[in-house]
Design an enzyme around this catalytic site. Structure first.
Site, PDB file in Angstrom:
ATOM      1  N   ASP A 113      -8.495 -23.619 -38.959  1.00  0.00           N
ATOM      2  CA  ASP A 113      -7.849 -24.476 -38.433  1.00  0.00           C
ATOM      3  C   ASP A 113      -7.471 -25.814 -38.588  1.00  0.00           C
ATOM      4  O   ASP A 113      -8.470 -26.451 -38.787  1.00  0.00           O
ATOM      5  CB  ASP A 113      -7.718 -24.160 -37.208  1.00  0.00           C
ATOM      6  CG  ASP A 113      -7.950 -22.916 -36.160  1.00  0.00           C
ATOM      7  OD1 ASP A 113      -8.052 -22.095 -36.256  1.00  0.00           O
ATOM      8  OD2 ASP A 113      -8.659 -22.458 -34.940  1.00  0.00           O
ATOM      9  N   SER A 170     -11.105 -27.247 -32.582  1.00  0.00           N
ATOM     10  CA  SER A 170      -9.926 -28.014 -33.175  1.00  0.00           C
ATOM     11  C   SER A 170      -9.094 -29.016 -31.958  1.00  0.00           C
ATOM     12  O   SER A 170      -9.642 -29.118 -30.646  1.00  0.00           O
ATOM     13  CB  SER A 170      -9.021 -26.938 -33.061  1.00  0.00           C
ATOM     14  OG  SER A 170      -9.070 -25.613 -34.117  1.00  0.00           O
ATOM     15  N   ARG A 237     -10.068 -25.036 -24.925  1.00  0.00           N
ATOM     16  CA  ARG A 237     -10.519 -25.544 -25.938  1.00  0.00           C
ATOM     17  C   ARG A 237      -8.383 -26.052 -26.610  1.00  0.00           C
ATOM     18  O   ARG A 237      -7.714 -25.637 -26.001  1.00  0.00           O
ATOM     19  CB  ARG A 237     -10.651 -24.998 -27.155  1.00  0.00           C
ATOM     20  CG  ARG A 237     -10.803 -23.357 -27.817  1.00  0.00           C
ATOM     21  CD  ARG A 237     -11.066 -22.843 -28.696  1.00  0.00           C
ATOM     22  NE  ARG A 237     -10.813 -21.951 -28.873  1.00  0.00           N
ATOM     23  CZ  ARG A 237     -11.266 -20.318 -28.189  1.00  0.00           C
ATOM     24  NH1 ARG A 237     -11.930 -20.242 -27.402  1.00  0.00           N
ATOM     25  NH2 ARG A 237     -10.672 -19.140 -28.563  1.00  0.00           N
TER      26      ARG A 237
END
Length: 517
Positions: A113, A170, A237
């Protein structure tokens, strides 16, 4: 096994044999004899059969500037010959050959990512999920690359490694323009998920949202100790933050669980209050929320999720109201977890991770061509437009006509030097027939405007019907196709990396050829 190093240079290099079984490596500071503080922990592939030579497929790099003058002890299960090859050295030059030219790839290792995408003082910063120690997923860290033109990237030092709180999942980046958190306006702030329980060091911890900051133009980070959002659900997240002028607050969108997302508000960037929980069909992780402008100047909000599912709606700074539709941004499933840049005032720029399998080279993962996003209305429904950024078109050079070879009614282009990106822009002829066919890097690509079916090496995709304008970018094994000015967009993995293009010239009303070096 133990290796002791006196840190008098900026980097530790570790030989890597890709794909071997992982072993746990722990790094400690030392007073010369005993361990005083654990500072790093990684899962590193080790070839335990080696007894005489241990050169590895490549050398993984760990910046250790902050430990200069100290002694470090490295412990783990590894052969003595490998330990002797773990060295403290000056920075080694990495040669970026045999890879895409304008689609960023890390020098070595695994990437996924995109993270922390922010623009500041003429530089685009791309951070990304990174495992420097193998071409497989593990040891989630934040790598870092910069670009002045969104096309040609330079990889810099890794900025965050796993710690006792977890691995580095991320997140996003913003410019601290309001001088909050006791930091100057030029500081860059980064919000990320500290994924507790994803490494042995953090096995008793949970997922929390944390803050790091940089006061040296994004080159090094300092992590703040206190989470800005504690655990809500087990693996919540991927925070993404922007300033909402109308309601006078910073907004965070966060994945909570399943198909649920949270919207949070803050005026100080430290304390966050949840204003909404929203359920979005089939959507999960890596959320984004942005406002786009149509060609007519009309603005529209869109909520985005990792698979490229997007939802038109309204947003008042507290709640996103979904218009009840879910659309797909991509024709294919290769692009994933796209994020938009912060700090860009006049356009919305998106970059996805490209889920392309490792083909034997020493890197896995690439990033899509940056696209500028807008939207259009079609019979009362709102759809995205994605086109390559203007910098792409500004750098196009016409192909020398002598290199476009007529061949029995076909047109052939080929570049075996791997030193150029190929771009073609064409208008399909209405009189050709139902199925158009191209040969790109030895892959067969077809499109039927009647059925909307696009195929690449026999795999079928629903691209949309009645498209006539087609643009193709070919870079190494990556093919990106834009239909009708970005109303349709897909990314595909080709059979071969030698850039070549062949088609029946009667298929098109016109075609233009360009390159980028």
């Amino acid at each position: 096994m133990r290796r002791t190093l006196k840190i008098d240079k900026g980097y530790i290099y570790i030989p890597i044999y890709t794909g071997k079984d992982n072993q746990l490596f722990s790094f400690y500071l030392s007073d010369g004899e005993s361990k005083t503080e654990k500072v790093m922990e990684f899962q590193i592939p080790v070839d335990m059969s080696k007894e005489e030579e241990y050169f590895g497929d490549y050398l993984a790099e760990i910046p250790v500037w902050k430990y200069l003058g100290k002694t470090m002890i490295i412990e783990g299960e590894f052969p003595m010959i490998m330990g002797m090859r773990i060295q403290n050295r000056k920075k080694r030059r990495q040669y970026m050959t045999n890879r895409p030219l304008i689609h960023f790839t890390a020098n070595r290792g695994w990437t996924n990512d995109p993270n922390g995408m922010v623009y500041k003082d003429g530089l685009y910063h791309l951070y990304y999920q990174y495992n420097p120690f193998d071409v497989r997923w593990e040891n989630m860290s934040w790598g870092h690359a910069i670009s002045k033109d969104l096309l040609h990237w330079a990889q810099l030092d890794t900025v965050m490694f796993p710690d006792e709180g977890g691995t580095m999942f991320s997140g996003c980046g913003i410019v601290n323009e309001k001088e909050l958190i006791g930091l100057p306006a030029e500081a860059l702030l980064f919000y990320y998920t500290e994924a507790g329980g994803t490494n042995l060091w953090s096995e008793s911890k949970e997922f929390t949202q944390k803050i790091a900051y940089s006061t040296d133009m994004g080159e090094t980070f300092r992590k703040m100790d206190k989470p800005c959002i504690d655990t809500i659900f087990k693996e919540n997240r991927d925070p993404k933050i922007f300033w909402h002028e109308d309601s006078g607050a910073y907004i965070m969108v966060l994945w909570l669980k399943g198909n649920e997302f949270g919207i949070f508000r803050s005026t100080d960037l430290e304390n966050w209050d949840q204003s909404q929980t929203i359920f979005l069909e089939d959507a999960w992780e890596c959320p984004d929320l942005f406002q786009l402008t149509s060609a007519e100047g009309v603005k529209q909000w869109f909520f985005w999720s990792a698979d490229g599912y997007y939802f038109p709606g309204t947003f008042d700074g507290y709640s996103f109201i979904n218009h009840g539709e879910r659309h797909k941004a991509y024709i294919s499933k290769i692009p994933y977890a796209a994020q938009t840049f912060s700090g860009v005032e006049d356009r919305v720029i998106s970059i996805p991770w490209l889920r392309i399998e490792n083909d034997g080279r020493l890197f896995t993962g690439s990033y899509g061509i940056p696209t500028e996003m807008s939207w259009y209305d079609f019979h009362g429904r709102s759809f995205l437009i994605q086109r390559p950024v203007r910098e792409f078109y500004e750098q196009l050079e016409p192909v020398d006509p002598r290199r476009i070879i007529p061949e029995d009614g076909y047109i052939l282009y080929e570049n075996r030097n791997h030193d150029r990106v190929f771009f073609s822009s064409m208008m399909l002829s209405d009189h050709y027939g139902d199925t158009y066919e191209w040969e790109v890097n030895s892959s067969r690509v077809t499109y039927s405007p009647h059925s909307g079916i696009l195929t690449v090496d026999g795999e079928k995709f629903q691209a949309g019907t009645d498209y006539r304008k087609v643009e193709m970018i070919v870079d190494d094994r990556i093919l990106e196709i834009f239909f009708d000015g970005g109303k349709g967009f897909g990314t595909f993995s080709l059979a071969d990396r030698t850039v070549s293009f062949r088609m029946d010239e009667s298929m098109v009303e016109y075609i233009d050829y360009f390159e980028i070096r």
